[in-house]
Enzyme design. Structure first.
Site, short mmCIF file in Angstrom:
data_model
loop_
_atom_site.label_atom_id
_atom_site.label_comp_id
_atom_site.label_asym_id
_atom_site.label_seq_id
_atom_site.Cartn_x
_atom_site.Cartn_y
_atom_site.Cartn_z
N LYS A 101 0.48 -14.32 -2.33
CA LYS A 101 1.39 -14.18 -1.19
C LYS A 101 0.76 -14.94 -0.03
CE LYS A 101 2.81 -11.00 2.40
NZ LYS A 101 3.07 -9.65 2.86
N GLY A 162 4.45 -3.76 10.24
CA GLY A 162 3.99 -2.47 10.75
C GLY A 162 4.83 -1.88 11.86
N ALA A 188 8.20 -6.81 5.13
CA ALA A 188 7.66 -6.39 6.43
C ALA A 188 8.70 -5.84 7.40
CB ALA A 188 6.90 -7.52 7.13
N GLY A 189 8.24 -4.84 8.14
CA GLY A 189 9.02 -4.30 9.25
C GLY A 189 10.01 -3.21 8.88
N ASN A 210 4.56 -1.70 3.04
CA ASN A 210 3.28 -1.02 3.06
C ASN A 210 3.29 0.13 4.07
OD1 ASN A 210 -0.12 -2.22 2.79
ND2 ASN A 210 0.56 -0.17 3.19
N THR A 211 3.34 -0.24 5.36
CA THR A 211 3.23 0.78 6.41
C THR A 211 4.21 1.94 6.27
OG1 THR A 211 2.57 -1.07 7.83
CG2 THR A 211 2.97 1.05 8.90
C1 LIG Z 1 0.68 -5.40 2.73
C2 LIG Z 1 1.38 -6.55 3.24
O1 LIG Z 1 1.53 -7.54 2.59
C3 LIG Z 1 1.90 -6.47 4.63
O2 LIG Z 1 1.28 -7.45 5.37
C4 LIG Z 1 3.38 -6.59 4.53
O3 LIG Z 1 3.90 -7.66 5.15
C5 LIG Z 1 4.08 -5.31 4.73
O4 LIG Z 1 4.57 -5.04 5.99
P1 LIG Z 1 4.85 -3.53 6.44
O5 LIG Z 1 3.51 -2.89 6.54
O6 LIG Z 1 5.58 -3.64 7.74
O7 LIG Z 1 5.69 -2.89 5.35
#
Ligand SMILES: CC(=O)[C@@H](O)[C@H](O)COP(=O)(O)O
EC number: 2.8.1.10
Length: 260
Positions: A101, A162, A188-189, A210-211
């Site tokens: 990635k 995040g 993300a987001g 992730n977050t």
């Molecule tokens: C783990 C990872 O690859 C993060 O950099 C990703 O972009 C996820 O973003 P969030 O934490 O906002 O879900």
């Protein structure tokens, strides 16, 4: 209904959930959340892994061995294409994966991806035989350029990493999906199951999070909620929603197969 699996880089995946491994309260919760998510693709920052001995690494050693994961190491922390390429080569040389990635951001405050460096790194890594999944901004032209550069999937952000702000530009995301000939993974987001369902109903092929899972009050429950949201959103997309209309239509009328 026949559900089609997602294929990336020649690999057929049973899950459309790409899950990050960072920021869980502890390894036990991390493992339980991964199990509840049913994710097959796991991503982690290469800079956090001990490349001398990946098998004994603090993140990876806790993952259940019996499950067949595909690792998607990411280049987070890289500020230029050159740095990202170096990190990716190191990861491959240590036997981690040849899936990568690409994540390049120079701005600490927004962590938004640098589009020019991302495209450069994608071109180089594709030419070196990596399966490249770039994390990018939600710009339709740039996403097309990344596809043309040979990305195996393109991963536009919903909003900055995040933040949990959800999908800030559903219009752009819709265009990206409509134009794409490779899988589009919203990365993300995202913050909640609602955001995930929205992404999937727009026609995204998968989501990376992730977050919202790791930092939820209950990461294991949230992982399951996100899994179900992905499935519901995808099913709804495949089923085809009704068009939005300005005025009412009585839903108690005769069914069309009788009135016709
Ligand atoms: C783990 C990872 O690859 C993060 O950099 C990703 O972009 C996820 O973003 P969030 O934490 O906002 O879900």
């Amino acid at each position: 209904m026949n559900k089609q699996n997602l294929t990336i880089g020649g690999k057929e995946l049973r899950s459309r959930f790409f899950l990050g491994t960072g920021r869980y309260p502890n390894p036990f919760v991390q493992n339980e959340a991964i199990r509840a998510s049913d994710a097959e693709i796991l991503t982690f920052a290469i800079r956090r892994v001990n490349l001398e001995a990946p098998g004994e690494d603090a993140i990876l050693q806790h993952l259940e061995e019996e499950r067949n994961f595909t690792y998607l190491p990411n280049t987070s922390g890289a500020k230029t294409a050159e740095e990202a390429v170096r990190i990716a080569r190191l990861a491959r040389a240590s036997g981690l994966s040849d899936w990568i990635k690409v994540e390049i951001s120079a701005n600490e405050k927004t962590l938004l991806p640098d589009p020019i460096e991302t495209l450069k790194a994608t071109e180089t890594l594709v030419s070196e035989g990596f399966t490249v999944l770039p994390y990018t901004s939600d710009d339709p032209v740039l996403c097309k350029r990344l596809e043309e550069a040979g990305a195996a999937a393109v991963m536009p952000g919903g909003s900055p990493i995040g933040t949990g702000l959800g999908i800030l530009n559903p219009y752009n995301l819709g265009l990206i999906i409509e134009e794409a000939n490779v899988p589009i993974i919203v990365d993300a987001g995202l913050g909640s199951a609602m955001d995930v369902t929205q992404a999937m109903e727009l026609g995204a092929d998968g989501v990376l999070m992730n977050t919202p899972v790791a930092r939820a009050k209950n990461p294991v429950k949230m992982a399951e909620a996100m899994k179900l949201a992905i499935e519901a959103g995808r099913l709804s997309y495949e089923a085809g929603r009704i068009p939005k209309k300005k005025y009412a239509t009585a839903s108690s009328g005769l069914p069309s197969f009788i009135s016709n």
